[in-house]
Scaffold this motif. Structure first.
Motif, PDB file in Angstrom:
ATOM      1  N   PHE A  63       0.801  -1.219   0.000  1.00 47.17           N
ATOM      2  CA  PHE A  63       0.000   0.000   0.000  1.00 47.17           C
ATOM      3  C   PHE A  63       0.841   1.280   0.000  1.00 47.17           C
ATOM      4  O   PHE A  63       0.296   2.364  -0.162  1.00 47.17           O
ATOM      5  N   LYS A  64       2.146   1.160   0.187  1.00 47.25           N
ATOM      6  CA  LYS A  64       2.991   2.346   0.312  1.00 47.25           C
ATOM      7  C   LYS A  64       2.927   3.232  -0.919  1.00 47.25           C
ATOM      8  O   LYS A  64       2.907   4.458  -0.824  1.00 47.25           O
ATOM      9  N   HIS A  65       2.886   2.609  -2.096  1.00 45.98           N
ATOM     10  CA  HIS A  65       2.930   3.365  -3.348  1.00 45.98           C
ATOM     11  C   HIS A  65       1.558   3.403  -4.030  1.00 45.98           C
ATOM     12  O   HIS A  65       1.481   3.566  -5.240  1.00 45.98           O
ATOM     13  N   LEU A  66       0.494   3.237  -3.263  1.00 45.22           N
ATOM     14  CA  LEU A  66      -0.837   3.225  -3.843  1.00 45.22           C
ATOM     15  C   LEU A  66      -1.146   4.551  -4.535  1.00 45.22           C
ATOM     16  O   LEU A  66      -1.723   4.578  -5.631  1.00 45.22           O
ATOM     17  N   ARG A  67      -0.765   5.667  -3.928  1.00 48.19           N
ATOM     18  CA  ARG A  67      -1.009   6.966  -4.548  1.00 48.19           C
ATOM     19  C   ARG A  67      -0.257   7.074  -5.872  1.00 48.19           C
ATOM     20  O   ARG A  67      -0.778   7.622  -6.856  1.00 48.19           O
ATOM     21  N   GLU A  68       0.958   6.539  -5.900  1.00 48.50           N
ATOM     22  CA  GLU A  68       1.735   6.556  -7.138  1.00 48.50           C
ATOM     23  C   GLU A  68       1.045   5.733  -8.227  1.00 48.50           C
ATOM     24  O   GLU A  68       1.021   6.129  -9.398  1.00 48.50           O
ATOM     25  N   GLU A  69       0.481   4.590  -7.853  1.00 48.33           N
ATOM     26  CA  GLU A  69      -0.254   3.762  -8.814  1.00 48.33           C
ATOM     27  C   GLU A  69      -1.449   4.537  -9.375  1.00 48.33           C
ATOM     28  O   GLU A  69      -1.714   4.522 -10.585  1.00 48.33           O
ATOM     29  N   ILE A  70      -2.178   5.216  -8.497  1.00 51.80           N
ATOM     30  CA  ILE A  70      -3.354   5.966  -8.927  1.00 51.80           C
ATOM     31  C   ILE A  70      -2.945   7.122  -9.837  1.00 51.80           C
ATOM     32  O   ILE A  70      -3.576   7.365 -10.882  1.00 51.80           O
TER      33      ILE A  70
END
Length: 261
Positions: A14-21
């Motif tokens: 979940f750490k890079h979830l914003r990056e994925e979005i």
């Protein structure tokens, strides 16, 4: 951070979830907000569940990992084996019908459309699925089969069947897939929807046939020049066709009848 480290890091799920979005919003003009992407994009749901399944697999919980992947398949229509290695900012657009095999390796900023298969062609337990370099785009319905490598920035056209390595910055289409744009062209460095050139696509088969027709035309012209240069006496007398024989015979008969009259 490499793809394998990113997938299995302690808080990597979940750490890079914003990056994925943000990566999805940058490549899909239909995305209006991060909330919309988080709630309505099956490609994002599939990759988050895959990272959880991969964590479970690496912990030795193989059955749990497969169960999570099957739940993801039921919810999203996307089947990703827990053993697949996937990099950052991976985007599956539309999603339905995508299949990613166990030993597949996917780099950063890769984009797949619906109906894509990264499949194996061997029953061996070792490497048997494709490796996709960073920035690859794979069009809808394309099949990439076997332990082959798709180079960085390559473009795979919709419904192509790829069974051999593809060099970096190369666009391929067809069955089997063949290059249509040279590597030194700048088009492959730009976004290419569905992995397919959206202008005039040079068909490799049509190009080969055109080359053959050009050669035949040149040979015909050369034969005409050689025949024109030969003395008329040296040219063999052509044998009259049956129609010409009948016409000559009828003409002789009409002449004889006219004289008798």
């Amino acid at each position: 951070m490499r793809a394998a480290d990113y997938t299995t890091a302690g808080d990597g799920v979940f750490k890079h979830l914003r990056e994925e979005i943000d990566g999805i919003m940058a490549r899909d003009p239909a995305a209006r907000s991060r909330l919309e992407v988080a709630l309505c994009y099956p490609g994002l749901h599939a990759i988050v569940l895959h990272r959880i399944a991969r964590r479970a697999r690496d912990a030795g919980w193989h059955t749990t990992a497969r169960l999570i992947s099957q739940i993801a398949r039921s919810l999203t229509g996307i089947e990703i084996h827990p053993g697949a290695t996937i990099g950052r900012r991976f985007f599956i657009d539309h999603g339905m019908g995508v299949v990613i095999g166990e030993t597949a390796e996917i780099g950063d900023d890769v984009m797949l459309y619906h109906g894509v298969t990264l499949g194996g062609t061997s029953l061996d337990t070792g490497k048997r699925h494709p490796t996709l370099g960073d920035g690859v785009i794979v069009g809808a319905g394309a099949k990439i089969l076997g332990a082959i490598t798709i180079g960085r920035g390559a473009r795979i056209g919709a419904n192509a069947v790829v069974v051999a390595d593809v060099p970096a910055d190369t666009a391929v289409v067809g069955i089997p897939a063949k290059p249509v744009i040279p590597r030194d062209r700048a088009e492959t460095r730009k976004f290419m929807p569905y992995g397919t050139p959206c202008g005039e696509i040079p068909d490799p088969v049509a190009r080969a046939l055109t080359g053959l027709l050009d050669q035949v035309t040149a040979l015909q012209a050369r034969v005409g020049e050689l025949e024109a240069d030969r003395p008329s006496a040296a040219l063999p007398r052509s044998t009259p066709t049956p129609l010409e024989t009948v016409a000559s015979h009828n003409g002789g008969m009409h002449e004889a009848q006219g004289e008798s009259r």
